[in-house]
Write a protein that holds these residues in place. Structure first.
Motif, PDB file in Angstrom:
ATOM      1  N   MET A   1       0.838  -1.198   0.000  1.00 14.57           N
ATOM      2  CA  MET A   1       0.000   0.000   0.000  1.00 14.57           C
ATOM      3  C   MET A   1       0.877   1.254   0.000  1.00 14.57           C
ATOM      4  N   ARG A   2       0.688   2.044  -1.029  1.00 19.34           N
ATOM      5  CA  ARG A   2       1.468   3.285  -1.093  1.00 19.34           C
ATOM      6  C   ARG A   2       0.619   4.454  -0.613  1.00 19.34           C
ATOM      7  N   LEU A   3       1.196   5.212   0.317  1.00 19.73           N
ATOM      8  CA  LEU A   3       0.508   6.372   0.896  1.00 19.73           C
ATOM      9  C   LEU A   3       1.285   7.630   0.546  1.00 19.73           C
ATOM     10  N   ALA A   4       0.584   8.656   0.072  1.00 19.93           N
ATOM     11  CA  ALA A   4       1.219   9.959  -0.162  1.00 19.93           C
ATOM     12  C   ALA A   4       0.688  10.939   0.872  1.00 19.93           C
ATOM     13  N   VAL A   5       1.596  11.652   1.520  1.00 24.14           N
ATOM     14  CA  VAL A   5       1.197  12.593   2.570  1.00 24.14           C
ATOM     15  C   VAL A   5       1.521  14.013   2.136  1.00 24.14           C
ATOM     16  N   LEU A   6       0.477  14.850   2.124  1.00 19.36           N
ATOM     17  CA  LEU A   6       0.598  16.257   1.723  1.00 19.36           C
ATOM     18  C   LEU A   6       0.250  17.134   2.922  1.00 19.36           C
ATOM     19  N   LEU A  30       3.802   0.813   6.088  1.00 20.04           N
ATOM     20  CA  LEU A  30       3.296   1.371   4.831  1.00 20.04           C
ATOM     21  C   LEU A  30       4.430   2.026   4.056  1.00 20.04           C
ATOM     22  N   ASP A  31       4.274   2.037   2.751  1.00 19.22           N
ATOM     23  CA  ASP A  31       5.244   2.675   1.851  1.00 19.22           C
ATOM     24  C   ASP A  31       4.780   4.132   1.687  1.00 19.22           C
ATOM     25  N   VAL A  32       5.512   5.054   2.320  1.00 10.53           N
ATOM     26  CA  VAL A  32       5.010   6.432   2.432  1.00 10.53           C
ATOM     27  C   VAL A  32       5.882   7.412   1.653  1.00 10.53           C
ATOM     28  N   SER A  33       5.244   8.245   0.815  1.00 13.08           N
ATOM     29  CA  SER A  33       5.939   9.366   0.175  1.00 13.08           C
ATOM     30  C   SER A  33       5.465  10.649   0.843  1.00 13.08           C
ATOM     31  N   ALA A  46       3.967   9.855  -7.511  1.00 12.93           N
ATOM     32  CA  ALA A  46       4.045   8.934  -6.363  1.00 12.93           C
ATOM     33  C   ALA A  46       3.082   7.757  -6.541  1.00 12.93           C
ATOM     34  N   ALA A  47       2.110   7.903  -7.422  1.00 14.32           N
ATOM     35  CA  ALA A  47       1.123   6.849  -7.698  1.00 14.32           C
ATOM     36  C   ALA A  47       0.601   6.186  -6.427  1.00 14.32           C
ATOM     37  N   PRO A  48       0.070   6.988  -5.513  1.00 15.43           N
ATOM     38  CA  PRO A  48      -0.363   6.413  -4.235  1.00 15.43           C
ATOM     39  C   PRO A  48      -1.679   5.643  -4.361  1.00 15.43           C
ATOM     40  N   ASP A  49      -1.856   4.674  -3.474  1.00 18.55           N
ATOM     41  CA  ASP A  49      -3.172   4.040  -3.329  1.00 18.55           C
ATOM     42  C   ASP A  49      -4.049   4.914  -2.440  1.00 18.55           C
ATOM     43  N   ILE A  50      -3.380   5.624  -1.526  1.00 19.00           N
ATOM     44  CA  ILE A  50      -4.088   6.446  -0.544  1.00 19.00           C
ATOM     45  C   ILE A  50      -3.396   7.796  -0.390  1.00 19.00           C
ATOM     46  N   ILE A  51      -4.205   8.830  -0.279  1.00 13.45           N
ATOM     47  CA  ILE A  51      -3.680  10.188  -0.096  1.00 13.45           C
ATOM     48  C   ILE A  51      -4.110  10.668   1.286  1.00 13.45           C
ATOM     49  N   LEU A  52      -3.133  11.153   2.055  1.00 10.13           N
ATOM     50  CA  LEU A  52      -3.455  11.770   3.341  1.00 10.13           C
ATOM     51  C   LEU A  52      -3.104  13.248   3.247  1.00 10.13           C
ATOM     52  N   GLY A  53      -4.092  14.095   3.445  1.00 12.14           N
ATOM     53  CA  GLY A  53      -3.865  15.544   3.425  1.00 12.14           C
ATOM     54  C   GLY A  53      -4.029  16.120   4.817  1.00 12.14           C
ATOM     55  N   CYS A  54      -3.029  16.906   5.261  1.00 12.41           N
ATOM     56  CA  CYS A  54      -3.123  17.606   6.550  1.00 12.41           C
ATOM     57  C   CYS A  54      -3.123  19.098   6.244  1.00 12.41           C
ATOM     58  N   VAL A  55      -4.246  19.764   6.468  1.00 12.67           N
ATOM     59  CA  VAL A  55      -4.297  21.185   6.114  1.00 12.67           C
ATOM     60  C   VAL A  55      -4.962  22.003   7.201  1.00 12.67           C
ATOM     61  N   SER A  56      -4.382  23.164   7.424  1.00  7.93           N
ATOM     62  CA  SER A  56      -4.983  24.083   8.390  1.00  7.93           C
ATOM     63  C   SER A  56      -5.900  25.048   7.652  1.00  7.93           C
ATOM     64  N   THR A  57      -6.497  25.945   8.415  1.00 10.94           N
ATOM     65  CA  THR A  57      -7.439  26.933   7.877  1.00 10.94           C
ATOM     66  C   THR A  57      -6.959  28.309   8.281  1.00 10.94           C
ATOM     67  N   THR A  58      -7.062  29.236   7.356  1.00 10.29           N
ATOM     68  CA  THR A  58      -6.670  30.607   7.684  1.00 10.29           C
ATOM     69  C   THR A  58      -7.742  31.568   7.185  1.00 10.29           C
ATOM     70  N   GLY A  59      -7.506  32.865   7.391  1.00  7.97           N
ATOM     71  CA  GLY A  59      -8.487  33.868   6.957  1.00  7.97           C
ATOM     72  C   GLY A  59      -9.844  33.563   7.557  1.00  7.97           C
ATOM     73  N   MET A  60     -10.863  33.547   6.704  1.00 11.22           N
ATOM     74  CA  MET A  60     -12.195  33.116   7.138  1.00 11.22           C
ATOM     75  C   MET A  60     -12.542  31.843   6.379  1.00 11.22           C
ATOM     76  N   GLY A  61     -11.915  30.742   6.804  1.00 12.34           N
ATOM     77  CA  GLY A  61     -12.211  29.452   6.194  1.00 12.34           C
ATOM     78  C   GLY A  61     -11.395  29.161   4.953  1.00 12.34           C
ATOM     79  N   GLU A  62     -10.246  29.839   4.817  1.00  4.45           N
ATOM     80  CA  GLU A  62      -9.454  29.633   3.594  1.00  4.45           C
ATOM     81  C   GLU A  62      -8.301  28.647   3.796  1.00  4.45           C
TER      82      GLU A  62
END
Ligand SMILES: Cc1cc2nc3c(=O)[nH]c(=O)nc-3n(C[C@H](O)[C@H](O)[C@H](O)COP(=O)(O)O)c2cc1C
Length: 152
Positions: A1-6, A30-33, A46-62
């Motif tokens: 299982m390939r995981l890409a983390v953004l 897991l095979d992680v990029s 990266a041709a991931p099977d799974i994408i993990l996105g970690c994102v914050s919020t700024t402004g008013m919901g941006e």
């Protein structure tokens, strides 16, 4: 299982959560990029099977400014992610009310439009509630790992 983390971050917290997630997922076999900075080409390469996105919020919901070029490129190029799964960790602050974790929500909605399937409901990390979001993410990450690891 390939995981890409953004990650997309203003002050570094989402990057830290992403970095810790990479370590935990690698420890679990897991095979992680780690894709940083996020670009569509790097993600597709990266041709991931799974994408993990970690994102914050700024402004008013941006979304964080540093993440916006990736997001717009993904919207414009619209590479279908059919057959891939994804999960999002949204960082925010419930003091912002209706825009709580809207950055993560925007990423979630785009990945759904691209036909990826959500592996686990979005984790919302609330800066009003925690000073150690990377630790708070651990039980959710363990659930994610459990849901994506191939069955023996
Ligand atoms: C100027 C500013 C605007 C923010 N706007 C929101 C918002 O609209 N919704 C939300 O949930 N959190 C908002 N936050 C809280 C951040 O998303 C939260 O503190 C997060 O943990 C920051 O992560 P980062 O260090 O990765 O940027 C805002 C924070 C700042 C400083």
């Amino acid at each position: 299982m390939r995981l890409a983390v953004l990650s997309g971050s203003v002050y570094g917290t989402a990057d830290l959560v992403a970095d810790e997630a990479v370590l935990r997922c690698r420890d679990a076999g897991l095979d992680v990029s780690r894709i940083q900075p996020a670009t569509v080409d790097a993600l597709l390469d990266a041709a991931p099977d799974i994408i993990l996105g970690c994102v914050s919020t700024t402004g008013m919901g941006e979304l964080p400014d540093s993440f916006v070029p990736f997001f717009i490129e993904l919207q414009d190029r619209f590479p279908l992610l059919t057959g891939k799964r994804f999960a999002v960790i949204g960082l925010g602050d419930s003091a912002y009310g209706d825009t709580f974790c809207q950055g993560g929500e925007q990423l979630r909605e785009l990945l759904v439009e691209l036909q990826a399937v959500e592996a686990l409901p979005m984790l919302r990390l609330d800066a009003s509630e925690t000073v150690s979001p990377e630790l708070d993410a651990e039980p959710w990450l363990d659930q994610l790992i459990e849901s994506i690891k191939p069955r023996a």
